[in-house]
Design a protein around this motif. Sequence first.
Motif, PDB file in Angstrom:
ATOM      1  N   UNK A  80      44.503  42.703  43.680  1.00  0.00           N
ATOM      2  CA  UNK A  80      45.100  42.370  44.976  1.00  0.00           C
ATOM      3  C   UNK A  80      46.586  42.067  44.794  1.00  0.00           C
ATOM      4  N   UNK A  81      47.463  43.019  45.100  1.00  0.00           N
ATOM      5  CA  UNK A  81      48.891  42.726  45.080  1.00  0.00           C
ATOM      6  C   UNK A  81      49.330  42.043  46.373  1.00  0.00           C
ATOM      7  N   UNK A  82      50.403  41.261  46.303  1.00  0.00           N
ATOM      8  CA  UNK A  82      51.041  40.772  47.527  1.00  0.00           C
ATOM      9  C   UNK A  82      51.790  41.944  48.152  1.00  0.00           C
ATOM     10  N   UNK A  83      51.547  42.203  49.425  1.00  0.00           N
ATOM     11  CA  UNK A  83      52.062  43.413  50.052  1.00  0.00           C
ATOM     12  C   UNK A  83      53.200  43.221  51.019  1.00  0.00           C
ATOM     13  N   UNK A  84      53.733  42.014  51.103  1.00  0.00           N
ATOM     14  CA  UNK A  84      54.831  41.779  52.041  1.00  0.00           C
ATOM     15  C   UNK A  84      55.683  40.622  51.548  1.00  0.00           C
ATOM     16  N   UNK A  85      56.847  40.470  52.151  1.00  0.00           N
ATOM     17  CA  UNK A  85      57.710  39.342  51.824  1.00  0.00           C
ATOM     18  C   UNK A  85      58.271  39.403  50.416  1.00  0.00           C
ATOM     19  N   UNK A  86      58.703  38.254  49.919  1.00  0.00           N
ATOM     20  CA  UNK A  86      59.392  38.173  48.634  1.00  0.00           C
ATOM     21  C   UNK A  86      58.499  38.555  47.460  1.00  0.00           C
ATOM     22  N   UNK A  87      57.188  38.408  47.614  1.00  0.00           N
ATOM     23  CA  UNK A  87      56.268  38.727  46.525  1.00  0.00           C
ATOM     24  C   UNK A  87      55.877  40.184  46.453  1.00  0.00           C
ATOM     25  N   UNK A  88      56.295  40.993  47.430  1.00  0.00           N
ATOM     26  CA  UNK A  88      55.932  42.406  47.450  1.00  0.00           C
ATOM     27  C   UNK A  88      56.493  43.112  46.222  1.00  0.00           C
ATOM     28  N   UNK A  89      55.625  43.837  45.510  1.00  0.00           N
ATOM     29  CA  UNK A  89      56.037  44.534  44.307  1.00  0.00           C
ATOM     30  C   UNK A  89      56.211  43.652  43.097  1.00  0.00           C
ATOM     31  N   UNK A  90      56.008  42.328  43.264  1.00  0.00           N
ATOM     32  CA  UNK A  90      56.279  41.366  42.194  1.00  0.00           C
ATOM     33  C   UNK A  90      55.056  40.568  41.750  1.00  0.00           C
ATOM     34  N   UNK A  91      54.026  40.509  42.579  1.00  0.00           N
ATOM     35  CA  UNK A  91      52.878  39.642  42.294  1.00  0.00           C
ATOM     36  C   UNK A  91      51.603  40.435  42.493  1.00  0.00           C
ATOM     37  N   UNK A  92      50.708  40.371  41.506  1.00  0.00           N
ATOM     38  CA  UNK A  92      49.401  41.009  41.627  1.00  0.00           C
ATOM     39  C   UNK A  92      48.381  40.139  40.904  1.00  0.00           C
ATOM     40  N   UNK A  93      47.181  40.050  41.454  1.00  0.00           N
ATOM     41  CA  UNK A  93      46.105  39.275  40.855  1.00  0.00           C
ATOM     42  C   UNK A  93      44.917  40.190  40.614  1.00  0.00           C
ATOM     43  N   UNK A  94      44.194  39.946  39.529  1.00  0.00           N
ATOM     44  CA  UNK A  94      43.002  40.728  39.202  1.00  0.00           C
ATOM     45  C   UNK A  94      42.060  39.857  38.395  1.00  0.00           C
ATOM     46  N   UNK A  95      40.818  40.311  38.252  1.00  0.00           N
ATOM     47  CA  UNK A  95      39.835  39.609  37.438  1.00  0.00           C
ATOM     48  C   UNK A  95      39.320  40.542  36.349  1.00  0.00           C
ATOM     49  N   UNK A  96      38.805  39.929  35.284  1.00  0.00           N
ATOM     50  CA  UNK A  96      38.237  40.708  34.189  1.00  0.00           C
ATOM     51  C   UNK A  96      37.168  39.904  33.472  1.00  0.00           C
ATOM     52  N   UNK A  97      36.222  40.607  32.867  1.00  0.00           N
ATOM     53  CA  UNK A  97      35.215  39.977  32.017  1.00  0.00           C
ATOM     54  C   UNK A  97      35.745  39.988  30.594  1.00  0.00           C
ATOM     55  N   UNK A  98      36.300  38.856  30.167  1.00  0.00           N
ATOM     56  CA  UNK A  98      36.918  38.762  28.851  1.00  0.00           C
ATOM     57  C   UNK A  98      35.896  38.321  27.809  1.00  0.00           C
ATOM     58  N   UNK A  99      36.350  38.192  26.593  1.00  0.00           N
ATOM     59  CA  UNK A  99      35.467  37.748  25.510  1.00  0.00           C
ATOM     60  C   UNK A  99      35.055  36.294  25.662  1.00  0.00           C
ATOM     61  N   UNK A 100      35.749  35.523  26.518  1.00  0.00           N
ATOM     62  CA  UNK A 100      35.369  34.123  26.757  1.00  0.00           C
ATOM     63  C   UNK A 100      34.787  33.943  28.156  1.00  0.00           C
TER      64      UNK A 100
END
Length: 252
Positions: free
Chosen positions: A84-104
């Motif tokens: 999920x990236x931020x799609x508007x305002x100052x965070x557009x193109x600069x902020x993205x969040x994701x999840x993953x199943x890591x080793x921990x």
Amino acid sequence: MDARQITVAAWNAEWATGSSPRGIRVAARLRDVAADLMVVTEGSRDLLPPGGHAIDAGTDWGYASPPHRRKTMLWSRWPLTEVAPIGEGAGKGRVVVAETESSIGRIRVLAVCIPWASAHVSTGRRDASNWSEHLECCDQIQQLASGFDPRVPTVVAGDLNQRVPRGRQPIRVAQRLADVRGPWQLHTAGEIEHGPLIDHIASDLACSAVQAWPGHDDDGRLSDHAGVVARLHSGDIQSDLAPSGEIRDTKG
């Protein structure tokens, strides 16, 4: 690789490309770090290690830019979901969040490149005042984080464009970042070799080690930033904030 911990790296590549002499050396340094999760800002995808999984925050952050450039990229050893990236305002193109199943276990990664003090003041859109884009992006990150499931640990990595403890930035700006990062321990604050850093790693995981590398090698300049890597694992942490979260004026 120790399955009981994960290795997270962050570095601003100063717009290196993997085909340039400098970029070839930057990409080699990123491979040598052997991170499980890596946030590279101001770069291109050909800098990222081969294999793995990569996403970015988009191609538009308000400046005319070559098509290969990305302000914020996230590379992971494991598949990335809930992107999920931020799609508007100052965070557009600069902020993205994701999840993953890591080793921990399952973790959330918030990859950021918060605007610098003069973003869009005299360049770009030229419609901002000093620190306004930075503060708006902080507001957006805090709003985004308010919807995070607290059962999933969060790792924040990237270019925060502030030194911690406070350097020259106004107290109100330092305090705003402190408010935003309140739920997370900033593992890269304070006295660190090649610091003080503005590329940072924070999380609500425990940190067993932090190491930075300089923005140069034996052949010369790599970046105008130092890079940093942290080793994180599940466990209790202690906050680096004063009980009130107050930022003290270190300038006297």
